[in-house]
Write an enzyme that holds these catalytic residues in place. Structure first.
Site, short mmCIF file in Angstrom:
data_model
loop_
_atom_site.label_atom_id
_atom_site.label_comp_id
_atom_site.label_asym_id
_atom_site.label_seq_id
_atom_site.Cartn_x
_atom_site.Cartn_y
_atom_site.Cartn_z
N GLU A 100 30.80 29.33 -26.73
CA GLU A 100 29.78 30.26 -26.25
C GLU A 100 28.41 29.74 -26.67
OE1 GLU A 100 30.87 33.85 -28.31
OE2 GLU A 100 32.59 34.22 -26.99
N GLY A 104 30.68 26.50 -33.60
CA GLY A 104 30.51 27.33 -32.41
C GLY A 104 31.71 28.24 -32.27
N TYR A 105 31.60 29.17 -31.35
CA TYR A 105 32.65 30.16 -31.15
C TYR A 105 33.21 30.08 -29.74
CZ TYR A 105 31.67 31.99 -35.67
OH TYR A 105 31.54 32.09 -37.03
N LEU A 106 34.53 29.93 -29.65
CA LEU A 106 35.21 30.02 -28.37
C LEU A 106 35.36 31.48 -27.98
CD1 LEU A 106 37.97 27.33 -28.99
CD2 LEU A 106 35.88 27.09 -27.65
N ASN A 147 28.74 35.02 -39.13
CA ASN A 147 28.33 33.85 -38.37
C ASN A 147 28.52 34.06 -36.87
OD1 ASN A 147 27.91 30.99 -40.10
ND2 ASN A 147 28.77 32.70 -41.23
#
Length: 156
Positions: A82, A28-30, A144
């Protein structure tokens, strides 16, 4: 800390017979901002925190910093990510003097298979296996961080 890579679509699953390793990856992406993406990843049972800078014009080169963290830390950080988790299996395939990382995506990105190769220079020659398709280096849709926001299933 400089990453030089090229990215390709994959046109068949023939790479699976050539793979010497596979890993399950959840990430996942912060922060998915193209200027500075911050990624949290669990690869099998190991966590990683990665920061990637903006790509150059060709999309081949960018800053990358990665630190191994515990699985527990990664799971906690994934809860802060996110919306838009990435789920994939990574196959490692040797071709000549290089190793391709071939990602088969699942869930919202089901049907997408991408191969990446890391190079020592942007002009370095490398072997192209017959399962390698169109080059998509520099096409931001295939990052990604972007697939987490605009998944492959919505493209059609």
């Amino acid at each position: 800390m400089l990453e030089i890579e090229r990215k390709f679509l994959v046109k068949s699953d023939a790479f699976k017979a050539e793979a010497f390793r596979e890993n399950e990856i959840k990430q996942g992406y912060l922060n998915s901002n193209p200027e500075r993406a911050v990624r949290v990843r669990i690869k099998d049972d190991v966590g990683f925190l990665t920061i990637k800078g903006k790509s150059d014009e060709s999309g081949t080169t960018r800053f990358e910093w990665e630190k191994q963290i515990s699985r527990e830390e990664a799971e906690a950080l994934l809860k802060l990510s996110e919306p838009g988790m990435i789920s994939k299996i990574r196959y490692e395939v040797k071709a000549g003097a290089h190793i391709y990382e071939v990602d088969q995506f699942f869930e919202d990105n089901e049907g997408l298979i991408l191969a990446e190769i890391e190079l020592q220079s942007a002009t370095e020659d490398f072997e192209k296996p017959n399962w390698l398709g169109e080059e998509v280096t520099g096409d931001h849709r295939y990052y990604n961080s972007q697939l987490s926001k605009n998944p492959f299933k919505l493209w059609k």
